[in-house]
Every structure is written in structure tokens, then in C-alpha cells.
Write a protein that holds these residues in place. Structure first.
Motif, PDB file in Angstrom:
ATOM      1  N   MET A   1     -41.641 -57.066 -55.336  1.00 51.05           N
ATOM      2  CA  MET A   1     -41.271 -57.131 -56.409  1.00 51.05           C
ATOM      3  C   MET A   1     -42.216 -57.297 -57.177  1.00 51.05           C
ATOM      4  O   MET A   1     -41.597 -56.814 -58.579  1.00 51.05           O
ATOM      5  CB  MET A   1     -40.184 -57.745 -56.375  1.00 51.05           C
ATOM      6  N   LYS A   2     -43.359 -57.613 -57.591  1.00 51.38           N
ATOM      7  CA  LYS A   2     -44.277 -57.990 -58.672  1.00 51.38           C
ATOM      8  C   LYS A   2     -44.803 -56.543 -58.512  1.00 51.38           C
ATOM      9  O   LYS A   2     -45.307 -56.049 -59.773  1.00 51.38           O
ATOM     10  CB  LYS A   2     -45.511 -58.927 -57.649  1.00 51.38           C
ATOM     11  N   ARG A   3     -45.358 -56.125 -57.632  1.00 48.07           N
ATOM     12  CA  ARG A   3     -45.644 -54.577 -58.296  1.00 48.07           C
ATOM     13  C   ARG A   3     -44.880 -53.297 -59.207  1.00 48.07           C
ATOM     14  O   ARG A   3     -45.430 -53.105 -60.014  1.00 48.07           O
ATOM     15  CB  ARG A   3     -45.985 -54.434 -56.666  1.00 48.07           C
ATOM     16  N   SER A   8     -43.555 -50.718 -63.571  1.00 46.56           N
ATOM     17  CA  SER A   8     -42.540 -50.770 -64.574  1.00 46.56           C
ATOM     18  C   SER A   8     -43.616 -51.077 -66.170  1.00 46.56           C
ATOM     19  O   SER A   8     -42.755 -50.483 -67.204  1.00 46.56           O
ATOM     20  CB  SER A   8     -41.717 -51.507 -64.389  1.00 46.56           C
ATOM     21  N   ALA A   9     -44.499 -52.388 -66.192  1.00 48.70           N
ATOM     22  CA  ALA A   9     -44.912 -52.402 -67.325  1.00 48.70           C
ATOM     23  C   ALA A   9     -45.685 -51.608 -68.013  1.00 48.70           C
ATOM     24  O   ALA A   9     -45.982 -51.097 -68.929  1.00 48.70           O
ATOM     25  CB  ALA A   9     -45.237 -53.601 -66.978  1.00 48.70           C
ATOM     26  N   ILE A  10     -46.409 -50.336 -66.794  1.00 52.00           N
ATOM     27  CA  ILE A  10     -47.356 -50.060 -66.729  1.00 52.00           C
ATOM     28  C   ILE A  10     -46.598 -48.421 -67.574  1.00 52.00           C
ATOM     29  O   ILE A  10     -46.978 -47.818 -68.512  1.00 52.00           O
ATOM     30  CB  ILE A  10     -48.371 -49.445 -65.873  1.00 52.00           C
ATOM     31  N   ALA A  11     -45.080 -48.783 -66.729  1.00 50.42           N
ATOM     32  CA  ALA A  11     -45.035 -47.570 -67.044  1.00 50.42           C
ATOM     33  C   ALA A  11     -44.771 -47.583 -69.314  1.00 50.42           C
ATOM     34  O   ALA A  11     -44.242 -46.376 -69.671  1.00 50.42           O
ATOM     35  CB  ALA A  11     -43.327 -46.738 -66.559  1.00 50.42           C
ATOM     36  N   LEU A  12     -43.698 -49.031 -68.950  1.00 49.70           N
ATOM     37  CA  LEU A  12     -43.475 -48.954 -70.756  1.00 49.70           C
ATOM     38  C   LEU A  12     -44.824 -48.536 -71.491  1.00 49.70           C
ATOM     39  O   LEU A  12     -44.405 -48.595 -72.915  1.00 49.70           O
ATOM     40  CB  LEU A  12     -43.106 -50.735 -70.928  1.00 49.70           C
ATOM     41  N   VAL A  47     -36.403 -54.782 -77.565  1.00 49.14           N
ATOM     42  CA  VAL A  47     -35.109 -54.931 -76.504  1.00 49.14           C
ATOM     43  C   VAL A  47     -36.356 -56.121 -75.496  1.00 49.14           C
ATOM     44  O   VAL A  47     -37.372 -55.504 -75.597  1.00 49.14           O
ATOM     45  CB  VAL A  47     -35.355 -53.475 -76.691  1.00 49.14           C
ATOM     46  N   ASP A  48     -35.851 -55.713 -74.491  1.00 43.99           N
ATOM     47  CA  ASP A  48     -36.415 -56.567 -73.575  1.00 43.99           C
ATOM     48  C   ASP A  48     -36.102 -56.502 -71.895  1.00 43.99           C
ATOM     49  O   ASP A  48     -36.191 -55.124 -72.284  1.00 43.99           O
ATOM     50  CB  ASP A  48     -35.663 -58.808 -73.814  1.00 43.99           C
ATOM     51  N   PHE A  49     -36.817 -57.086 -71.496  1.00 45.82           N
ATOM     52  CA  PHE A  49     -36.774 -55.381 -70.017  1.00 45.82           C
ATOM     53  C   PHE A  49     -35.857 -55.568 -69.283  1.00 45.82           C
ATOM     54  O   PHE A  49     -35.165 -54.882 -68.941  1.00 45.82           O
ATOM     55  CB  PHE A  49     -37.627 -56.653 -68.928  1.00 45.82           C
ATOM     56  N   ALA A  50     -34.324 -56.559 -69.223  1.00 43.67           N
ATOM     57  CA  ALA A  50     -33.178 -56.773 -68.724  1.00 43.67           C
ATOM     58  C   ALA A  50     -32.739 -55.741 -69.860  1.00 43.67           C
ATOM     59  O   ALA A  50     -31.434 -54.795 -68.276  1.00 43.67           O
ATOM     60  CB  ALA A  50     -32.638 -58.173 -69.104  1.00 43.67           C
ATOM     61  N   THR A  51     -32.720 -55.158 -70.917  1.00 39.93           N
ATOM     62  CA  THR A  51     -32.054 -54.990 -71.620  1.00 39.93           C
ATOM     63  C   THR A  51     -32.624 -52.653 -71.271  1.00 39.93           C
ATOM     64  O   THR A  51     -31.922 -52.830 -71.062  1.00 39.93           O
ATOM     65  CB  THR A  51     -31.769 -54.290 -73.279  1.00 39.93           C
ATOM     66  N   LEU A  52     -33.793 -53.131 -70.856  1.00 42.04           N
ATOM     67  CA  LEU A  52     -34.401 -51.391 -71.072  1.00 42.04           C
ATOM     68  C   LEU A  52     -33.633 -51.317 -69.092  1.00 42.04           C
ATOM     69  O   LEU A  52     -33.448 -50.260 -68.741  1.00 42.04           O
ATOM     70  CB  LEU A  52     -35.916 -51.902 -70.991  1.00 42.04           C
ATOM     71  N   GLY A  56     -30.225 -53.075 -63.512  1.00 44.10           N
ATOM     72  CA  GLY A  56     -30.467 -54.155 -63.237  1.00 44.10           C
ATOM     73  C   GLY A  56     -31.319 -54.503 -61.802  1.00 44.10           C
ATOM     74  O   GLY A  56     -31.123 -55.246 -61.261  1.00 44.10           O
ATOM     75  N   ASP A  57     -31.902 -53.044 -61.226  1.00 46.70           N
ATOM     76  CA  ASP A  57     -33.252 -52.869 -60.516  1.00 46.70           C
ATOM     77  C   ASP A  57     -33.832 -53.442 -60.225  1.00 46.70           C
ATOM     78  O   ASP A  57     -35.076 -53.690 -59.115  1.00 46.70           O
ATOM     79  CB  ASP A  57     -32.437 -51.743 -59.959  1.00 46.70           C
ATOM     80  N   GLY A  58     -34.455 -53.794 -61.177  1.00 47.81           N
ATOM     81  CA  GLY A  58     -35.880 -54.927 -61.021  1.00 47.81           C
ATOM     82  C   GLY A  58     -36.363 -53.661 -61.549  1.00 47.81           C
ATOM     83  O   GLY A  58     -37.930 -53.985 -61.855  1.00 47.81           O
ATOM     84  N   THR A  59     -36.533 -52.426 -61.681  1.00 49.11           N
ATOM     85  CA  THR A  59     -37.469 -51.295 -62.763  1.00 49.11           C
ATOM     86  C   THR A  59     -36.733 -50.837 -63.646  1.00 49.11           C
ATOM     87  O   THR A  59     -35.833 -50.590 -64.413  1.00 49.11           O
ATOM     88  CB  THR A  59     -37.467 -50.605 -61.678  1.00 49.11           C
ATOM     89  N   VAL A  60     -37.378 -50.291 -64.505  1.00 51.39           N
ATOM     90  CA  VAL A  60     -37.247 -49.508 -66.038  1.00 51.39           C
ATOM     91  C   VAL A  60     -38.097 -47.940 -65.596  1.00 51.39           C
ATOM     92  O   VAL A  60     -38.812 -47.097 -65.695  1.00 51.39           O
ATOM     93  CB  VAL A  60     -37.687 -49.746 -66.844  1.00 51.39           C
ATOM     94  N   THR A  61     -36.308 -47.046 -65.576  1.00 61.51           N
ATOM     95  CA  THR A  61     -36.787 -45.349 -65.290  1.00 61.51           C
ATOM     96  C   THR A  61     -37.082 -44.827 -66.570  1.00 61.51           C
ATOM     97  O   THR A  61     -36.565 -45.816 -67.455  1.00 61.51           O
ATOM     98  CB  THR A  61     -35.765 -44.778 -64.978  1.00 61.51           C
TER      99      THR A  61
END
Length: 184
Positions: A1-3, A8-12, A47-52, A56-61
Motif C-alpha cells: 500500500m505504501k508503494r 501515486s505521489a510521483i505521478a502527481l 484538491v486533496d488525495f481523496a478527491t483525486l 477510492g482504490d488508494g491510487t490516482v490514475t
């Protein structure tokens, strides 16, 4: 999950850029179009991570980022014609400015309204802050400023200067990064 969170942060960072991340983290700022299709904080509310992470799967595509960017654009494009006019941008800027001013005003009243009536009298408006600079630095409240308290206060002030707080562009109150004072 941490990975997944790190990825996701790198993608952002890659998609939104530094100005977009400041917005995503709720840090405000004055982002500008960078000529590469990215827009900074003026696009909309932070915008926070949860909004992006719309599903709700823990990643942002990329699709979720694109949807958020489109939603922010649509909020500015008030006539829905797929373009943003100078008038629409101006209205958006004015609305953001009004929000900031209301927040500032509310904080000022809350900080100075000593009788709790929701309005400021002349005395409340012009009175000095209840907590002196000495009291702010004397964090343990012993009536004396230790070297550690002095150093902590100095570091905090330097940090504020580096972030450009209070409209001084990171230069402190007197022009230089160290506030224009000689550090002998």
C-alpha cells in the motif's frame, strides 16, 4: 500500500507540476499556465488525495487526474462553451479573492472580538495583540527566553521568510533573506 501511495505521489508530481501540487496540498499560491497544458492553483479549490482518488482504490490514475482537471475547468467555464473567456477568468479570480478576504476577516474578528458579540469596537480593532512577542518566544512560560527558545523562534521566522509569507517574496521584513540585519 505504501508503494502505491509513493507511486501515486510521483505521478502527481509529473502531471500536476509543482504549482499543481501546491494546490493539491492546499498550500495556495499563484500558479500560472506553464505552456505545457498544466494549470496551477487558479484553476480551482485545493484538491486533496481523496478527491483525486475518485474510485477510492488508494491510487490516482491519469483518468482521475484528467477528470479533476476537467471539473476545475468546467467550474470556470460558466457558460459551458468549452472555452474560458477573460470575463470568466476574472469572475473566478474575484470569487477566490472574496473567499480569501472573508476568511481573513473572520479570523481577525475571532482573534480580536474580546466580548464575543461578533463585531469589533474601536478598542478591539486597535488594541495590541494579547500575546506579546516575548510570550510567543517563551514557549515554556517560565518568564525567560532560553537559547533553545531563541533559536526555535529564529528558525521559525527564517522559515516564514523562505516561504514568502506576508507578501515579502521570501525576503523578510527588511529586504534581505535574514531580514536585512547584520548577523555578527
Amino acid at each position: 500500500m505504501k508503494r502505491n501511495t509513493i507511486i501515486s505521489a510521483i505521478a502527481l508530481v509529473a502531471v500536476l507540476g509543482t504549482a499543481g501540487l501546491a494546490s493539491a496540498a492546499g498550500m495556495g499560491g499563484h500558479g500560472k499556465a506553464d505552456g505545457m497544458g498544466r494549470m496551477g492553483p487558479q484553476m480551482g479549490a485545493p484538491v486533496d488525495f481523496a478527491t483525486l482518488d475518485a474510485d477510492g482504490d488508494g491510487t490516482v490514475t491519469q483518468a482521475e487526474l484528467d477528470a479533476q482537471k476537467q471539473a476545475q475547468f468546467d467550474a470556470i467555464d460558466t457558460d459551458g462553451n468549452g472555452t474560458v473567456s477573460a470575463e470568466e477568468l476574472m469572475a473566478n479570480h474575484e470569487a477566490k479573492k472574496a473567499e480569501r478576504m472573508k476568511d481573513r476577516t473572520d479570523k481577525m474578528i475571532a482573534a480580536r472580538d474580546t466580548d464575543g458579540d461578533g463585531v469589533l469596537s474601536l478598542e478591539e480593532l486597535t488594541s495590541r495583540p494579547k500575546v506579546s512577542m516575548f510570550d510567543r518566544i517563551d514557549t515554556d512560560g517560565d518568564g525567560a527566553i532560553s537559547q533553545a527558545e531563541f533559536d526555535a523562534a529564529k528558525a521559525k521566522m527564517a522559515e516564514r521568510g523562505d516561504r514568502g509569507e506576508r507578501g515579502h517574496g521570501g525576503k523578510g521584513h527588511h529586504g534581505g533573506k535574514d531580514g536585512g540585519r547584520d548577523k555578527r
